[in-house]
Every structure is written in C-alpha cells, then in structure tokens.
Enzyme design. Structure first.
Site, mmCIF file in Angstrom:
data_model
loop_
_atom_site.group_PDB
_atom_site.id
_atom_site.type_symbol
_atom_site.label_atom_id
_atom_site.label_comp_id
_atom_site.label_asym_id
_atom_site.label_seq_id
_atom_site.Cartn_x
_atom_site.Cartn_y
_atom_site.Cartn_z
ATOM 1 N N LYS A 32 -12.325 16.054 -10.995
ATOM 2 C CA LYS A 32 -13.745 15.909 -10.651
ATOM 3 C C LYS A 32 -14.034 16.246 -9.199
ATOM 4 O O LYS A 32 -14.913 17.029 -8.904
ATOM 5 C CB LYS A 32 -14.222 14.462 -10.865
ATOM 6 C CG LYS A 32 -14.256 13.976 -12.275
ATOM 7 C CD LYS A 32 -15.038 12.648 -12.360
ATOM 8 C CE LYS A 32 -14.497 11.554 -11.471
ATOM 9 N NZ LYS A 32 -13.294 10.906 -11.966
ATOM 10 N N ARG A 88 -20.855 5.719 -14.432
ATOM 11 C CA ARG A 88 -19.564 5.368 -15.013
ATOM 12 C C ARG A 88 -19.728 4.388 -16.171
ATOM 13 O O ARG A 88 -18.746 3.856 -16.655
ATOM 14 C CB ARG A 88 -18.721 4.697 -13.933
ATOM 15 C CG ARG A 88 -17.602 5.551 -13.385
ATOM 16 C CD ARG A 88 -16.919 4.739 -12.303
ATOM 17 N NE ARG A 88 -15.587 5.184 -12.086
ATOM 18 C CZ ARG A 88 -15.211 6.071 -11.173
ATOM 19 N NH1 ARG A 88 -16.114 6.634 -10.411
ATOM 20 N NH2 ARG A 88 -13.949 6.387 -11.028
ATOM 21 N N ARG A 141 -0.996 12.595 -6.289
ATOM 22 C CA ARG A 141 -2.145 12.993 -5.469
ATOM 23 C C ARG A 141 -2.017 12.544 -4.011
ATOM 24 O O ARG A 141 -1.701 11.401 -3.725
ATOM 25 C CB ARG A 141 -3.430 12.427 -6.076
ATOM 26 C CG ARG A 141 -4.669 12.697 -5.223
ATOM 27 C CD ARG A 141 -5.934 12.582 -5.995
ATOM 28 N NE ARG A 141 -6.224 11.242 -6.466
ATOM 29 C CZ ARG A 141 -7.265 10.954 -7.240
ATOM 30 N NH1 ARG A 141 -8.084 11.916 -7.632
ATOM 31 N NH2 ARG A 141 -7.476 9.715 -7.635
ATOM 32 N N ARG A 178 -4.046 7.369 -1.788
ATOM 33 C CA ARG A 178 -5.020 6.293 -1.991
ATOM 34 C C ARG A 178 -4.304 5.048 -2.497
ATOM 35 O O ARG A 178 -3.439 5.151 -3.353
ATOM 36 C CB ARG A 178 -6.074 6.734 -3.016
ATOM 37 C CG ARG A 178 -7.287 7.377 -2.385
ATOM 38 C CD ARG A 178 -8.173 8.024 -3.386
ATOM 39 N NE ARG A 178 -8.524 7.161 -4.505
ATOM 40 C CZ ARG A 178 -9.329 7.533 -5.508
ATOM 41 N NH1 ARG A 178 -9.848 8.746 -5.522
ATOM 42 N NH2 ARG A 178 -9.613 6.707 -6.485
ATOM 43 N N ARG A 229 -7.435 1.834 -14.572
ATOM 44 C CA ARG A 229 -8.560 2.771 -14.410
ATOM 45 C C ARG A 229 -8.794 3.558 -15.702
ATOM 46 O O ARG A 229 -9.933 3.861 -16.055
ATOM 47 C CB ARG A 229 -8.328 3.695 -13.221
ATOM 48 C CG ARG A 229 -8.602 2.978 -11.893
ATOM 49 C CD ARG A 229 -7.827 3.571 -10.744
ATOM 50 N NE ARG A 229 -8.293 4.881 -10.359
ATOM 51 C CZ ARG A 229 -7.586 5.728 -9.603
ATOM 52 N NH1 ARG A 229 -6.377 5.375 -9.168
ATOM 53 N NH2 ARG A 229 -8.070 6.890 -9.282
HETATM 54 P P1 ADP Z 1 -11.347 8.106 -9.562
HETATM 55 O O1 ADP Z 1 -12.359 8.903 -10.306
HETATM 56 O O2 ADP Z 1 -10.179 8.911 -9.099
HETATM 57 O O3 ADP Z 1 -10.926 6.841 -10.276
HETATM 58 P P2 ADP Z 1 -13.297 7.364 -7.457
HETATM 59 O O4 ADP Z 1 -12.998 7.766 -6.087
HETATM 60 O O5 ADP Z 1 -14.411 8.034 -8.172
HETATM 61 O O6 ADP Z 1 -11.919 7.542 -8.234
HETATM 62 O O7 ADP Z 1 -13.551 5.765 -7.531
HETATM 63 C C1 ADP Z 1 -12.659 4.853 -6.947
HETATM 64 C C2 ADP Z 1 -13.083 3.419 -7.267
HETATM 65 O O8 ADP Z 1 -14.388 3.165 -6.729
HETATM 66 C C3 ADP Z 1 -13.211 3.090 -8.759
HETATM 67 O O9 ADP Z 1 -11.977 2.750 -9.343
HETATM 68 C C4 ADP Z 1 -14.214 1.929 -8.718
HETATM 69 O O10 ADP Z 1 -13.598 0.723 -8.325
HETATM 70 C C5 ADP Z 1 -15.165 2.335 -7.593
HETATM 71 N N1 ADP Z 1 -16.319 3.113 -8.109
HETATM 72 C C6 ADP Z 1 -16.600 4.421 -7.854
HETATM 73 N N2 ADP Z 1 -17.734 4.813 -8.487
HETATM 74 C C7 ADP Z 1 -18.182 3.726 -9.158
HETATM 75 C C8 ADP Z 1 -19.298 3.475 -10.023
HETATM 76 N N3 ADP Z 1 -20.187 4.438 -10.351
HETATM 77 N N4 ADP Z 1 -19.443 2.230 -10.546
HETATM 78 C C9 ADP Z 1 -18.576 1.253 -10.262
HETATM 79 N N5 ADP Z 1 -17.497 1.417 -9.466
HETATM 80 C C10 ADP Z 1 -17.295 2.641 -8.908
#
Ligand code: ADP
Ligand code: ZN
Length: 206
Positions: free
Chosen positions: A13, A84, A118, A150, A161
């Site tokens: 993404k 999400r 990663r 990360r 996740r």
């Molecule tokens: P990835 O897609 O690799 O899991 P992101 O960087 O998009 O990672 O998100 C990292 C963390 O941030 C998620 O695991 C969650 O805890 C939080 N997060 C990100 N976007 C949202 C969202 N739209 N709603 C709730 N939590 C979010």
C-alpha cells in the site's frame, strides 16, 4: 481525484500510494504515518494511541477520524490505511466522494515474510524489503541515512494485524464492490507491474 488503497499490512500500500501520488500529483495521506508522526513528537494523542499501535490493534475511531479530518487537504489525494473498518468507511462517506478503491491482494504467508524483512529510511521514509532490499544493508539507497524496523513489524504483532484485517477491514471489499468502486490487483506482483495495472484502471475513470 480521491483514491483509496486497500490491503493487508505489507501488501505494498505505502509503496504504491507514494508512486501513484507522484505520478498523478496527489497528496499521499497515510494514517499510519500520521500516527507515527504523533508518536515522534510525543503529542497528547501519542499517549492515547501507542498501546494500540504496538499490538497492531485499531486505534479507536473517534481518535483516528479526528486525526484524519485535521489532515485532509482540499485538493486530490490517495488514502492509505483509512478506512480500516465499515464504521470508518461510513464516516468517510459523509465527508468525501471516493472515485476508486484499489485493493492489493496477497496471501498471509507472503505478508508475514515481507513484514519481517521490511526496513524504512528514518530520514526520507523510503521502504525496503524482500523484493527491493537496500544495496548496502541498513543504508538508504536514496539518501544514505540509516534504516529502521517498525516496532510493530515482528512475527507476533503481524499475526494480530492480519486478524484485525480479516475481521474488521476485509468487509470493506464487499462494501466497495456494492458501490462499484472496487478494483482488485494481485499484490504479489512486482512493484512496476502493480503500478501499471493500477494506472491503467485509473485512466478509465479520469
Ligand atoms: P500497516 O498497513 O502496515 O499495518 P499502518 O502504518 O497503516 O500499517 O498502521 C499502523 C498502525 O496504526 C495500525 O496497526 C493501527 O494500530 C494504527 N492505524 C492506522 N490506521 C488506522 C485506522 N484507520 N484506524 C485505526 N487504527 C489505525
Ligand atoms: Zn532515505
């Protein structure tokens, strides 16, 4: 144009959103990046979200929606990491009209491997990993800064996740299909191939 990029963690993404943003002159809005920025600055919001992010659970809607609203530009953008869940998609619908949702599909095995590999540049944010490793280990090809992993990119958290994705995020597939906004791309393909498929589809909606 307002796009959403959907997919499991490490489905590509962030990489694709950055490329599309450059090519199409869109802002790249990543809720994950926005949250990590808050953590870095140790803001009051950071304290509230840290534990959720560490375990890979969703941050509560009220917090994430407020953060998103404060960071949505007036011009065109690509959303990465939002929505999400169905409740987030419904909230978003009240604010904007989406033109297309691109979903990058990958099997869980590949997701786990990619996530563990990663590495991210601490200064320019470039992403390296399984398919595109940095030329020198732990050094960014683009700017020479060091790379970091990360804290949520470990085997235990990635499994959580994926559960969160399967339970809360995957219903968005049918949601956007029913609105005729959904486009599926095989996220296991090489970066340029994914990019080309996405660009071709976007060209049909412009
Ligand atoms: P990835 O897609 O690799 O899991 P992101 O960087 O998009 O990672 O998100 C990292 C963390 O941030 C998620 O695991 C969650 O805890 C939080 N997060 C990100 N976007 C949202 C969202 N739209 N709603 C709730 N939590 C979010
Ligand atoms: Zn860099």
């Amino acid at each position: 144009m307002k796009l959403i990029i959907l997919g499991k963690p490490s489905s590509g993404k962030g990489t694709q959103a950055k490329l599309l943003a450059q090519k199409l002159n869109l802002k790249h809005i990543s809720t994950g990046d926005l949250l990590r920025h808050e953590l870095k600055l140790k803001t009051p919001l950071a304290e509230k979200v840290e534990s959720y992010m560490k375990t890979g659970s969703l941050v509560p809607d009220s917090l994430i929606i407020e953060l998103l609203k404060n960071n949505l530009p007036n011009d065109d953008y690509i959303l990465d990491g939002f929505p999400r869940s169905l409740s987030q998609a419904e909230e978003l619908e009240k604010i904007i009209k989406i033109d297309l949702v691109i979903d990058l599909f990958c099997e869980d095995d590949l997701i786990i491997k990619r996530t563990i590999e990663r590495r991210i540049c601490q200064s320019c944010g470039a992403i390296y990993g399984l398919t595109v490793p940095s030329k020198v280990p732990n050094v960014c090809d683009k700017c020479g800064s060091s790379l970091y992993q990360r804290p949520d990119d470990n085997e235990e958290t990635i499994k959580n996740r994926l559960d969160v994705y399967n339970n809360e995020t995957s219903p968005l597939i049918d949601y956007y299909k029913s609105k005729d906004l959904y486009f599926l791309v095989d996220g296991s393909l090489q970066i340029p191939e994914v990019q080309e498929l996405a660009m071709k589809k976007i060209a049909t909606i412009k």
